[in-house]
Design a protein around this motif. Sequence first.
Motif, PDB file in Angstrom:
ATOM      1  N   SER A 113      -7.460   6.493   1.617  1.00  0.00           N
ATOM      2  CA  SER A 113      -7.728   7.776   0.949  1.00  0.00           C
ATOM      3  C   SER A 113      -8.714   7.628  -0.205  1.00  0.00           C
ATOM      4  O   SER A 113      -9.347   8.592  -0.614  1.00  0.00           O
ATOM      5  CB  SER A 113      -6.421   8.388   0.438  1.00  0.00           C
ATOM      6  OG  SER A 113      -5.910   7.666  -0.669  1.00  0.00           O
ATOM      7  N   ASN A 114      -8.848   6.397  -0.682  1.00  0.00           N
ATOM      8  CA  ASN A 114      -9.769   6.137  -1.799  1.00  0.00           C
ATOM      9  C   ASN A 114     -11.066   5.500  -1.317  1.00  0.00           C
ATOM     10  O   ASN A 114     -11.687   4.713  -2.011  1.00  0.00           O
ATOM     11  CB  ASN A 114      -9.083   5.237  -2.833  1.00  0.00           C
ATOM     12  CG  ASN A 114      -9.747   5.311  -4.193  1.00  0.00           C
ATOM     13  OD1 ASN A 114     -10.297   6.342  -4.584  1.00  0.00           O
ATOM     14  ND2 ASN A 114      -9.705   4.215  -4.924  1.00  0.00           N
ATOM     15  N   VAL A 173       0.493   7.992   1.687  1.00  0.00           N
ATOM     16  CA  VAL A 173       0.065   9.230   1.054  1.00  0.00           C
ATOM     17  C   VAL A 173      -0.160  10.316   2.102  1.00  0.00           C
ATOM     18  O   VAL A 173      -0.448  10.033   3.270  1.00  0.00           O
ATOM     19  CB  VAL A 173      -1.234   9.042   0.237  1.00  0.00           C
ATOM     20  CG1 VAL A 173      -1.018   8.059  -0.903  1.00  0.00           C
ATOM     21  CG2 VAL A 173      -2.388   8.595   1.119  1.00  0.00           C
ATOM     22  N   THR A 199      -4.463  13.223  -2.958  1.00  0.00           N
ATOM     23  CA  THR A 199      -3.311  12.742  -2.188  1.00  0.00           C
ATOM     24  C   THR A 199      -1.996  13.206  -2.790  1.00  0.00           C
ATOM     25  O   THR A 199      -1.909  13.533  -3.979  1.00  0.00           O
ATOM     26  CB  THR A 199      -3.293  11.193  -2.141  1.00  0.00           C
ATOM     27  OG1 THR A 199      -3.083  10.688  -3.465  1.00  0.00           O
ATOM     28  CG2 THR A 199      -4.588  10.640  -1.582  1.00  0.00           C
ATOM     29  N   GLU A 210      -3.040   4.657   0.729  1.00  0.00           N
ATOM     30  CA  GLU A 210      -3.836   4.967  -0.471  1.00  0.00           C
ATOM     31  C   GLU A 210      -5.214   4.306  -0.424  1.00  0.00           C
ATOM     32  O   GLU A 210      -6.200   4.877  -0.899  1.00  0.00           O
ATOM     33  CB  GLU A 210      -3.078   4.506  -1.714  1.00  0.00           C
ATOM     34  CG  GLU A 210      -3.742   4.889  -3.024  1.00  0.00           C
ATOM     35  CD  GLU A 210      -2.938   4.440  -4.219  1.00  0.00           C
ATOM     36  OE1 GLU A 210      -3.129   5.026  -5.302  1.00  0.00           O
ATOM     37  OE2 GLU A 210      -2.127   3.510  -4.080  1.00  0.00           O
ATOM     38  N   PRO A 239       1.514  11.258  -3.116  1.00  0.00           N
ATOM     39  CA  PRO A 239       2.169   9.966  -2.884  1.00  0.00           C
ATOM     40  C   PRO A 239       3.561  10.153  -2.288  1.00  0.00           C
ATOM     41  O   PRO A 239       4.320  11.028  -2.711  1.00  0.00           O
ATOM     42  CB  PRO A 239       2.228   9.339  -4.275  1.00  0.00           C
ATOM     43  CG  PRO A 239       2.151  10.488  -5.227  1.00  0.00           C
ATOM     44  CD  PRO A 239       1.314  11.537  -4.550  1.00  0.00           C
ATOM     45  N   ASN A 294       0.821  -1.202   0.000  1.00  0.00           N
ATOM     46  CA  ASN A 294       0.000   0.000   0.000  1.00  0.00           C
ATOM     47  C   ASN A 294       0.860   1.259   0.000  1.00  0.00           C
ATOM     48  O   ASN A 294       1.829   1.365   0.756  1.00  0.00           O
ATOM     49  CB  ASN A 294      -0.886   0.000   1.254  1.00  0.00           C
ATOM     50  CG  ASN A 294      -2.302   0.407   0.932  1.00  0.00           C
ATOM     51  OD1 ASN A 294      -2.539   1.255   0.087  1.00  0.00           O
ATOM     52  ND2 ASN A 294      -3.256  -0.200   1.626  1.00  0.00           N
ATOM     53  N   SER A 295       0.494   2.216  -0.825  1.00  0.00           N
ATOM     54  CA  SER A 295       1.238   3.472  -0.893  1.00  0.00           C
ATOM     55  C   SER A 295       0.976   4.325   0.342  1.00  0.00           C
ATOM     56  O   SER A 295      -0.153   4.381   0.850  1.00  0.00           O
ATOM     57  CB  SER A 295       0.837   4.268  -2.141  1.00  0.00           C
ATOM     58  OG  SER A 295       1.176   3.566  -3.305  1.00  0.00           O
TER      59      SER A 295
END
Length: 536
Positions: free
Chosen positions: A470-471, A425, A483, A467, A485, A422-423
Amino acid sequence: MDKIFWVTLVLNIFLFTFLTTSFYLLFSPTALSPPIKEERFWNLTIIHTNDVHSRYDQINSAATDCTKIQFEAGKCYGGTARHKTLIDRLRSESKNSLLLDAGDQFQGTMFFTYYGGEVNSKVLNLLGYNVTAIGNHEFDKGPDVLAAHHSRLTMPIVCANINTTLNPTFRKNIKPYHIFKEYDLAVIGYITDTTGGISNAGSTLSFYDPIPIVQYYVNQLREKGIKRILTISHNGYGPDKELAAKTYGVAVHIGGHSHSLLANDTTLPDYDLALGPYPTVIRNALGEDTLIVQAFWSGKYIGHLDVSFDKKGRVVNYTGGPILVDQSIPQDPEVQKLVKQWREPFDKYVKMVIGEAEDDYDQLNCQRGECTMGNLITDAMLESRNNSDVHAAFMNAGGIRAGLLKGNITRENVVTVLPFDNSLVEIKMTGQNVTDMLESVVSRWENKLSRKKITNLSKTYKLLTNEFVSNTGDGILPYPIETVPLGNVEVAVEDYIKSQYIIKPYLDGRIEDYSLIHEEIKPIDINEPIHFRYQL
């Protein structure tokens, strides 16, 4: 004389025939056996797993890779090689048996991260599952990867409450139920209707409330003359109890998703985590008993239920419980050889030691409140931006998949804790936005009140998260948010552990149970699926 002769002859023949026939009937093997009676009941052995999450090699109590020291101490559990031994044994002891999986074989270890589903397919085929459900994490790499996995499977995949109209490729291998003609029995599958919001299922698939749909297919099956009906679901213990109470015609519900241990044996090492008895008995919509079973997660237990059905398909007798897959169950040597071969490409890299834990890090409590694993991860996220003006970091509990045990920490431990790639952010939210988010998350499961710690509601704050959140993942945010990244959460945690090297778990009160000082607040319902509570 002739007349008397023939009459005498006929009488003698009749008498001889009568005596010999009577002798045969009296002393033949058939005559000596008790009269054959039609069986009143039909018996079935149900063997089931759920939420294995790619734990195909043996694990420790934190659900990470078992070390040599832990093995020598007899503290290893699970793994496909032990599953093979146990499943074969249970099958050999039963005339009629079914092996079922309730979803979430995907995600959790390098067996999935490296192979992207290919090993998962091989394991399900190798163990000879008779039918499998779909879990939300099966969508982690999107529906196309899952469709490829389904095309490799040798057993039916059942899911009744998924709309595949816009994705004919995915639809090809899915059906609402499967009938086992040899048993005159059907298995209906379903998944949580929240899957669209907590997975990467995409826009071509949608999910419906399973309650009316399950009843629809029960009625359809009964019209076909099928009276023995099971369900296999990835829906959670609490929702399964609701569905069992609002439907009828199902004998046993085999569940997953909430990682629930159901148990009666107080000597089991995880008994204090049990949410109910095995099986849990629910009165259905007609006032008849229906059973619910589930078998924890990570393959540490295998569920085993023996049931007897009457002519109407109702359960009249049952016995069983979760079987602890510990080292008393030998590993199948051929399967363990395969597991080692699968590990070879990544084994050396992931076994590199990056730090040391002074004590155990807890993951289980992340679903209920503050936890040491959650604190470590959010500390690492903040540390990765130490020279910036970021105010706080938060992480969803569903993204924390294991704990850490005292001792050496390897790269594989971090991958197992954070398997989603997972990124990391950065997002911006006003004080009011943050307050609304906290209120929404807290009130959803625990209570209607919380302490508002944000004093400046108009100020804009910089926050760190992943991420997925955030989504709108896990429903923490009501809509996607812009965001910046910054890298990867897993890398941030690994770098943090490397920099500290020796880390110590702690709690500092960053999450407070406000119900302890406010009696009017509704307590947590422990029977709700833990997958939807959150760590902030």
